[in-house]
Design an enzyme around this catalytic site. Structure first.
Site, PDB file in Angstrom:
ATOM      1  N   GLU A 154       8.537 -21.572 -19.901  1.00  0.00           N
ATOM      2  CA  GLU A 154       8.448 -20.360 -20.704  1.00  0.00           C
ATOM      3  C   GLU A 154       7.001 -19.883 -20.586  1.00  0.00           C
ATOM      4  O   GLU A 154       6.099 -20.485 -21.161  1.00  0.00           O
ATOM      5  CB  GLU A 154       8.803 -20.618 -22.169  1.00  0.00           C
ATOM      6  CG  GLU A 154       8.688 -19.375 -23.050  1.00  0.00           C
ATOM      7  CD  GLU A 154       8.848 -19.670 -24.528  1.00  0.00           C
ATOM      8  OE1 GLU A 154       8.106 -19.072 -25.330  1.00  0.00           O
ATOM      9  OE2 GLU A 154       9.717 -20.505 -24.879  1.00  0.00           O
ATOM     10  N   ARG A 162       0.799 -14.093 -23.553  1.00  0.00           N
ATOM     11  CA  ARG A 162      -0.477 -14.129 -24.260  1.00  0.00           C
ATOM     12  C   ARG A 162      -1.637 -13.877 -23.293  1.00  0.00           C
ATOM     13  O   ARG A 162      -2.770 -13.701 -23.725  1.00  0.00           O
ATOM     14  CB  ARG A 162      -0.677 -15.488 -24.945  1.00  0.00           C
ATOM     15  CG  ARG A 162       0.374 -15.811 -26.002  1.00  0.00           C
ATOM     16  CD  ARG A 162       0.152 -17.205 -26.579  1.00  0.00           C
ATOM     17  NE  ARG A 162       1.287 -17.633 -27.377  1.00  0.00           N
ATOM     18  CZ  ARG A 162       1.390 -18.846 -27.922  1.00  0.00           C
ATOM     19  NH1 ARG A 162       0.424 -19.723 -27.752  1.00  0.00           N
ATOM     20  NH2 ARG A 162       2.450 -19.174 -28.629  1.00  0.00           N
ATOM     21  N   THR A 222       6.504 -14.983 -26.127  1.00  0.00           N
ATOM     22  CA  THR A 222       5.604 -14.106 -26.888  1.00  0.00           C
ATOM     23  C   THR A 222       5.775 -12.650 -26.457  1.00  0.00           C
ATOM     24  O   THR A 222       4.796 -11.910 -26.297  1.00  0.00           O
ATOM     25  CB  THR A 222       4.120 -14.543 -26.757  1.00  0.00           C
ATOM     26  OG1 THR A 222       4.040 -15.971 -26.759  1.00  0.00           O
ATOM     27  CG2 THR A 222       3.302 -14.019 -27.938  1.00  0.00           C
ATOM     28  N   LYS A 255      15.284 -18.956 -31.943  1.00  0.00           N
ATOM     29  CA  LYS A 255      14.100 -19.810 -31.943  1.00  0.00           C
ATOM     30  C   LYS A 255      13.699 -20.073 -33.390  1.00  0.00           C
ATOM     31  O   LYS A 255      13.575 -19.136 -34.178  1.00  0.00           O
ATOM     32  CB  LYS A 255      12.982 -19.098 -31.190  1.00  0.00           C
ATOM     33  CG  LYS A 255      11.624 -19.774 -31.217  1.00  0.00           C
ATOM     34  CD  LYS A 255      10.628 -18.948 -30.405  1.00  0.00           C
ATOM     35  CE  LYS A 255       9.244 -19.543 -30.457  1.00  0.00           C
ATOM     36  NZ  LYS A 255       8.300 -18.823 -29.577  1.00  0.00           N
TER      37      LYS A 255
END
Length: 208
Positions: free
Chosen positions: A41, A45, A69, A129
């Site tokens: 994953e 960021r 993210t 999640k």
């Protein structure tokens, strides 16, 4: 065809990765694949996330690759163009979720309370999640949610070798997201053998 949930359940652990240089994508991919963890994953960021995903996808076509993210529709587009298999977001943003549904790309949004779980279910989602897992009550909170809602979870945030077994023992947990086997400093320093050993140890631990 194997579903995303089946792949996650088979892997048990999903490495959550912040990558600062696109040239690190291929040695990182090798360290993961060669040590039994053909998945990643890659979080948005860092600025090179999409390029790193694209490089990894080209070199490792069978690897399970997610974009993490993801906060905007633009990032969704970048992730899809790069070739991701699924999208992960830290929170539940109905606009982003709907955009992913319209684009026919799986999204696993972050939730940590009953109201968010219900909002996600209302949009047809059944894989979520649990984030941030430990600060949100950890295993106890997740068990409480599991007792009420027929959904699957991917706990992330504070998960480590010390507690991953506790999370994986919950029937609703498909896999855990974690950073402990892919420290950014090892990636930045090109210490692939050390990183590979952490990956191998993580794989051995969850499959023992």
């Amino acid at each position: 065809m194997t579903t995303l949930n089946e792949k996650l359940a088979d892997l048990k652990v999903i490495p959550v990765i912040a990558i600062n240089r696109v040239e690190d994508a291929l040695p990182l991919g090798n360290a993961l694949v060669n040590n039994g963890m053909p998945c990643a994953e890659i979080t948005f960021r860092t600025e090179c996330a999409a390029d790193a995903i694209a490089a990894m996808r080209k070199e490792f076509p069978d690897m399970l690759i997610g974009a993490g993210t993801v906060l905007t529709n633009k990032q969704v587009d970048q992730a899809i163009e790069a070739g991701v298999d699924f999208i992960v977001s830290p929170g539940f943003n109905p606009r982003t979720v709907q955009y992913c549904l319209d684009k026919n790309v799986p999204i696993v949004p972050g939730v940590n309370n009953p109201s968010l779980v219900e909002q996600a279910m209302e949009m047809g989602l059944r894989t979520l999640k649990f984030f941030p897992a430990e600060p949100s009550g950890g295993v106890a909170m997740l068990k409480a949610l599991t007792a009420v809602y027929p959904v699957k979870f991917m706990p992330t945030g504070g998960v480590s070798l010390n507690n991953v077994d506790d999370y994986l023992s919950i029937n609703s947990v498909l896999a855990c997201g974690g950073t402990w086997m892919v420290p950014t400093n090892l990636i930045d320093d090109g210490r692939w053998d050390e990183l590979g050993q952490l990956v191998k140890d993580a794989v051995a631990h969850v499959n023992q």
